[in-house]
Write a protein that holds these residues in place. Sequence first.
Motif, PDB file in Angstrom:
ATOM      1  N   GLU A  59       0.838  -1.215   0.000  1.00 44.62           N
ATOM      2  CA  GLU A  59       0.000   0.000   0.000  1.00 44.62           C
ATOM      3  C   GLU A  59       0.869   1.259   0.000  1.00 44.62           C
ATOM      4  O   GLU A  59       0.567   2.228  -0.710  1.00 44.62           O
ATOM      5  CB  GLU A  59      -0.916  -0.015   1.222  1.00 44.62           C
ATOM      6  CG  GLU A  59      -2.057  -1.035   1.115  1.00 44.62           C
ATOM      7  CD  GLU A  59      -2.888  -1.097   2.383  1.00 44.62           C
ATOM      8  OE1 GLU A  59      -2.450  -0.493   3.400  1.00 44.62           O
ATOM      9  OE2 GLU A  59      -3.951  -1.743   2.361  1.00 44.62           O
ATOM     10  N   THR A  62       2.285   1.670  -3.400  1.00 47.90           N
ATOM     11  CA  THR A  62       1.253   2.166  -4.327  1.00 47.90           C
ATOM     12  C   THR A  62       1.002   3.654  -4.111  1.00 47.90           C
ATOM     13  O   THR A  62       0.840   4.417  -5.081  1.00 47.90           O
ATOM     14  CB  THR A  62      -0.054   1.385  -4.127  1.00 47.90           C
ATOM     15  OG1 THR A  62       0.204  -0.014  -4.296  1.00 47.90           O
ATOM     16  CG2 THR A  62      -1.118   1.826  -5.132  1.00 47.90           C
ATOM     17  N   ASP A  63       0.981   4.075  -2.846  1.00 49.79           N
ATOM     18  CA  ASP A  63       0.784   5.503  -2.544  1.00 49.79           C
ATOM     19  C   ASP A  63       1.933   6.340  -3.120  1.00 49.79           C
ATOM     20  O   ASP A  63       1.708   7.422  -3.692  1.00 49.79           O
ATOM     21  CB  ASP A  63       0.693   5.725  -1.036  1.00 49.79           C
ATOM     22  CG  ASP A  63      -0.613   5.209  -0.458  1.00 49.79           C
ATOM     23  OD1 ASP A  63      -1.557   5.022  -1.237  1.00 49.79           O
ATOM     24  OD2 ASP A  63      -0.666   4.988   0.774  1.00 49.79           O
ATOM     25  N   LYS A  64       3.141   5.834  -2.959  1.00 50.60           N
ATOM     26  CA  LYS A  64       4.296   6.567  -3.495  1.00 50.60           C
ATOM     27  C   LYS A  64       4.215   6.675  -5.012  1.00 50.60           C
ATOM     28  O   LYS A  64       4.496   7.724  -5.599  1.00 50.60           O
ATOM     29  CB  LYS A  64       5.592   5.867  -3.093  1.00 50.60           C
ATOM     30  CG  LYS A  64       6.841   6.598  -3.567  1.00 50.60           C
ATOM     31  CD  LYS A  64       8.113   5.868  -3.160  1.00 50.60           C
ATOM     32  CE  LYS A  64       9.334   6.608  -3.697  1.00 50.60           C
ATOM     33  NZ  LYS A  64      10.599   5.907  -3.370  1.00 50.60           N
ATOM     34  N   GLN A  65       3.797   5.578  -5.659  1.00 54.44           N
ATOM     35  CA  GLN A  65       3.668   5.584  -7.112  1.00 54.44           C
ATOM     36  C   GLN A  65       2.594   6.577  -7.551  1.00 54.44           C
ATOM     37  O   GLN A  65       2.768   7.331  -8.521  1.00 54.44           O
ATOM     38  CB  GLN A  65       3.332   4.185  -7.606  1.00 54.44           C
ATOM     39  CG  GLN A  65       3.172   4.098  -9.121  1.00 54.44           C
ATOM     40  CD  GLN A  65       2.882   2.677  -9.586  1.00 54.44           C
ATOM     41  OE1 GLN A  65       3.063   1.729  -8.846  1.00 54.44           O
ATOM     42  NE2 GLN A  65       2.419   2.547 -10.807  1.00 54.44           N
ATOM     43  N   ARG A  66       1.468   6.597  -6.830  1.00 53.17           N
ATOM     44  CA  ARG A  66       0.383   7.522  -7.172  1.00 53.17           C
ATOM     45  C   ARG A  66       0.836   8.981  -7.025  1.00 53.17           C
ATOM     46  O   ARG A  66       0.560   9.827  -7.899  1.00 53.17           O
ATOM     47  CB  ARG A  66      -0.825   7.255  -6.266  1.00 53.17           C
ATOM     48  CG  ARG A  66      -1.977   8.226  -6.482  1.00 53.17           C
ATOM     49  CD  ARG A  66      -3.131   7.898  -5.559  1.00 53.17           C
ATOM     50  NE  ARG A  66      -2.706   7.816  -4.172  1.00 53.17           N
ATOM     51  CZ  ARG A  66      -2.469   8.886  -3.392  1.00 53.17           C
ATOM     52  NH1 ARG A  66      -2.622  10.113  -3.893  1.00 53.17           N
ATOM     53  NH2 ARG A  66      -2.099   8.728  -2.140  1.00 53.17           N
ATOM     54  N   ILE A  67       1.553   9.273  -5.940  1.00 49.83           N
ATOM     55  CA  ILE A  67       2.040  10.643  -5.727  1.00 49.83           C
ATOM     56  C   ILE A  67       3.019  11.041  -6.827  1.00 49.83           C
ATOM     57  O   ILE A  67       2.995  12.161  -7.336  1.00 49.83           O
ATOM     58  CB  ILE A  67       2.705  10.752  -4.338  1.00 49.83           C
ATOM     59  CG1 ILE A  67       1.647  10.601  -3.236  1.00 49.83           C
ATOM     60  CG2 ILE A  67       3.436  12.083  -4.195  1.00 49.83           C
ATOM     61  CD1 ILE A  67       2.224  10.488  -1.845  1.00 49.83           C
ATOM     62  N   GLU A  69       3.057   9.882  -9.882  1.00 46.26           N
ATOM     63  CA  GLU A  69       2.285  10.118 -11.109  1.00 46.26           C
ATOM     64  C   GLU A  69       1.609  11.490 -11.066  1.00 46.26           C
ATOM     65  O   GLU A  69       1.575  12.212 -12.071  1.00 46.26           O
ATOM     66  CB  GLU A  69       1.246   9.011 -11.283  1.00 46.26           C
ATOM     67  CG  GLU A  69       1.850   7.648 -11.632  1.00 46.26           C
ATOM     68  CD  GLU A  69       0.817   6.535 -11.627  1.00 46.26           C
ATOM     69  OE1 GLU A  69      -0.301   6.770 -11.113  1.00 46.26           O
ATOM     70  OE2 GLU A  69       1.126   5.433 -12.124  1.00 46.26           O
ATOM     71  N   GLU A  70       1.054  11.844  -9.889  1.00 41.70           N
ATOM     72  CA  GLU A  70       0.403  13.154  -9.756  1.00 41.70           C
ATOM     73  C   GLU A  70       1.415  14.288  -9.942  1.00 41.70           C
ATOM     74  O   GLU A  70       1.127  15.290 -10.596  1.00 41.70           O
ATOM     75  CB  GLU A  70      -0.272  13.258  -8.389  1.00 41.70           C
ATOM     76  CG  GLU A  70      -1.495  12.361  -8.248  1.00 41.70           C
ATOM     77  CD  GLU A  70      -2.080  12.417  -6.850  1.00 41.70           C
ATOM     78  OE1 GLU A  70      -1.465  13.077  -5.972  1.00 41.70           O
ATOM     79  OE2 GLU A  70      -3.144  11.812  -6.625  1.00 41.70           O
TER      80      GLU A  70
END
Length: 326
Positions: A59, A62-67, A69-70
């Motif tokens: 998790e 995944t959060d790091k990847q999402r940040i 990407e943002e």
Amino acid sequence: CVLRAAGLLEASIAHPLAEVIVITAYASLETALTALELDAFDYVLKPLNNVFEIRKKVERATDKQRIAEENQQLLKDLAVKNAALKAALRESKELQEELIQSEKLAGIGTLAAGIAHEISSPLFGVMGLAEAIAEEESLEDSQSYAREIVEYSQAIREIVVELSSYSRASTAEYLTTVSLGRVVEDAVKLLERSADCEGVTLDVEVAPDLSVNARTTEIQQVFVNLAKNAIEAVRQVHPKEGGHVEIRALRENGQVLAWVKDNGPGIAAEQQKLVFDPFYTTKAPGEGTGLGLNIVYRIVTKYRASISIESEPGEGTTFLLRFPVD
């Protein structure tokens, strides 16, 4: 373990923002450091007894990847907005240069009658002397007439050069050290050729060796606009004689100070807040564009200078300029 980690990290090149968690049964400080050196997100040891701990790590990855990407999308959006802002600034600068030039050409129209009158006198002299030469038999007299024609022609040329220099677009010039005395002198000459100066005394005093870093024609336009406005204001109170416009410039406290002062009707306090606004004018319809003082303000602030106004109804008006000394 190292080979597996390297293989996973190489595979992640297809997805640059993907995070890698290394799972190994060969636990040692060396393998952990090697995995982190290869930019792994985390490190998990076999056997996988604690599923909840692994889930938390996934998790977090995944959060790091999402940040990431943002952030990447934000950078793209910022680049697009930055390009649009640069284009808008470039367009704004071009429009400002066009506005300054348009107002300058409009101002030349108000001086046209005086310029035409100034040229007509030497032109009639040239015509009369040319006719005299055609009928003159004395060589000595003909040569004298020819010398006078040359003098008249030089006077006409000087007038035309002054007018063409003033009308030239400032974008064609480079920033340079502008002699304030010379600029004020040329501005006054241009105005004195106008019939509007009749009955108005122009009193000029500029300290020697004063200069500012700017474009010559733009600084000249500042003084032409200010002095022309002052002359027009004075003639409202003194239509025939008694009008007085004072132009001064000196160095004080590390600044170049200049002012244009008149003994006209003055400006009410509520109007003083509006005089630099575009299209604001107290003149009758058709007698002004309402851009003269706005153009002055634009040029002055462009060169990190300031302009202020001091005025009382019935006591005249003073426009004070403060230029930095580079």
